[in-house]
Design a protein around this motif. Structure first.
Motif, PDB file in Angstrom:
ATOM      1  N   GLY A 189       6.319 -14.001  10.686  1.00 32.42           N
ATOM      2  CA  GLY A 189       7.103 -13.169   9.796  1.00 32.42           C
ATOM      3  C   GLY A 189       7.118 -11.900  10.001  1.00 32.42           C
ATOM      4  O   GLY A 189       7.556 -10.954   8.963  1.00 32.42           O
ATOM      5  N   GLY A 190       6.956 -11.100  11.004  1.00 30.65           N
ATOM      6  CA  GLY A 190       6.745  -9.924  11.259  1.00 30.65           C
ATOM      7  C   GLY A 190       5.583  -9.248  11.141  1.00 30.65           C
ATOM      8  O   GLY A 190       5.454  -7.914  10.889  1.00 30.65           O
ATOM      9  N   ALA A 191       4.540  -9.739  10.811  1.00 29.26           N
ATOM     10  CA  ALA A 191       3.016  -9.217  10.690  1.00 29.26           C
ATOM     11  C   ALA A 191       2.733  -8.546  11.779  1.00 29.26           C
ATOM     12  O   ALA A 191       3.145  -8.461  13.025  1.00 29.26           O
ATOM     13  CB  ALA A 191       1.914 -10.575  10.440  1.00 29.26           C
ATOM     14  N   GLN A 234      17.380 -17.067  19.700  1.00 25.10           N
ATOM     15  CA  GLN A 234      16.765 -17.623  18.390  1.00 25.10           C
ATOM     16  C   GLN A 234      17.278 -16.887  17.001  1.00 25.10           C
ATOM     17  O   GLN A 234      17.620 -17.369  16.355  1.00 25.10           O
ATOM     18  CB  GLN A 234      15.138 -17.732  18.436  1.00 25.10           C
ATOM     19  N   ALA A 235      17.301 -15.748  17.241  1.00 24.82           N
ATOM     20  CA  ALA A 235      17.643 -14.783  16.301  1.00 24.82           C
ATOM     21  C   ALA A 235      19.214 -14.842  15.791  1.00 24.82           C
ATOM     22  O   ALA A 235      19.622 -14.741  14.710  1.00 24.82           O
ATOM     23  CB  ALA A 235      17.661 -13.223  16.567  1.00 24.82           C
ATOM     24  N   GLU A 236      19.867 -15.380  16.805  1.00 26.57           N
ATOM     25  CA  GLU A 236      21.362 -15.713  16.454  1.00 26.57           C
ATOM     26  C   GLU A 236      21.477 -16.939  15.761  1.00 26.57           C
ATOM     27  O   GLU A 236      22.410 -17.053  14.962  1.00 26.57           O
ATOM     28  CB  GLU A 236      22.094 -16.147  17.904  1.00 26.57           C
ATOM     29  N   PRO A 255      19.008 -15.732  11.685  1.00 28.95           N
ATOM     30  CA  PRO A 255      18.782 -14.200  11.458  1.00 28.95           C
ATOM     31  C   PRO A 255      17.664 -13.714  10.932  1.00 28.95           C
ATOM     32  O   PRO A 255      17.303 -12.362  11.319  1.00 28.95           O
ATOM     33  CB  PRO A 255      20.007 -13.987  10.594  1.00 28.95           C
ATOM     34  N   ALA A 256      16.694 -14.537  10.338  1.00 27.76           N
ATOM     35  CA  ALA A 256      15.566 -13.918   9.738  1.00 27.76           C
ATOM     36  C   ALA A 256      14.619 -13.387  11.022  1.00 27.76           C
ATOM     37  O   ALA A 256      13.894 -12.462  10.861  1.00 27.76           O
ATOM     38  CB  ALA A 256      14.731 -15.062   9.114  1.00 27.76           C
ATOM     39  N   GLU A 301      15.173  -9.730  11.414  1.00 26.26           N
ATOM     40  CA  GLU A 301      14.301  -8.881  10.244  1.00 26.26           C
ATOM     41  C   GLU A 301      12.659  -8.990  10.824  1.00 26.26           C
ATOM     42  O   GLU A 301      12.143  -8.029  10.601  1.00 26.26           O
ATOM     43  CB  GLU A 301      14.437  -9.612   9.161  1.00 26.26           C
ATOM     44  N   TYR A 302      12.320  -9.830  11.181  1.00 23.91           N
ATOM     45  CA  TYR A 302      10.764 -10.097  11.666  1.00 23.91           C
ATOM     46  C   TYR A 302      10.505  -8.972  12.703  1.00 23.91           C
ATOM     47  O   TYR A 302       9.448  -8.295  12.596  1.00 23.91           O
ATOM     48  CB  TYR A 302      10.558 -11.548  12.260  1.00 23.91           C
ATOM     49  N   GLN A 303      11.424  -8.892  13.539  1.00 22.15           N
ATOM     50  CA  GLN A 303      11.109  -7.844  14.596  1.00 22.15           C
ATOM     51  C   GLN A 303      11.126  -6.547  14.209  1.00 22.15           C
ATOM     52  O   GLN A 303      10.492  -5.529  14.580  1.00 22.15           O
ATOM     53  CB  GLN A 303      12.074  -7.880  15.818  1.00 22.15           C
ATOM     54  N   GLN A 304      12.057  -6.090  13.181  1.00 22.97           N
ATOM     55  CA  GLN A 304      12.229  -4.981  12.604  1.00 22.97           C
ATOM     56  C   GLN A 304      11.068  -4.630  11.654  1.00 22.97           C
ATOM     57  O   GLN A 304      10.812  -3.380  11.585  1.00 22.97           O
ATOM     58  CB  GLN A 304      13.437  -4.930  11.698  1.00 22.97           C
TER      59      GLN A 304
END
Length: 76
Positions: free
Chosen positions: A4-6, A50-52, A55-56, A59-62
């Motif tokens: 989740g972008g941790a 995967q992001a396409e 889309p979440a 956001e995880y990478q951001q």
């Protein structure tokens, strides 16, 4: 291994790096596979694909400064 972008990778990722022999369950099927961490530029290509679809993942990478690893599973 987005978590989740941790700021750190999930425990399962470290387990797979330490022991890449895995067992998968997909529906009613169970089979053995080998896990490998994708290297660049393949990692970016797979992550973007995967992001396409979901889309979440953008956001995880951001949310994090780390490069989120992508694990490739090869049946066998």
């Amino acid at each position: 291994a987005s978590m989740g972008g941790a700021p750190k990778s999930p425990a399962w990722y470290h387990n797979i790096v330490a022991n890449p022999d895995v067992t998968l369950e997909v529906g009613k099927d169970t089979f053995k596979a080998k896990a490998a961490v994708a290297e660049e530029p393949e990692r970016t290509r797979l992550y973007n694909a995967q992001a396409e679809m979901m889309p979440a993942f953008t956001e995880y990478q951001q949310k994090t400064t780390r490069v989120i690893p992508v694990v490739v599973l090869t049946r066998g």
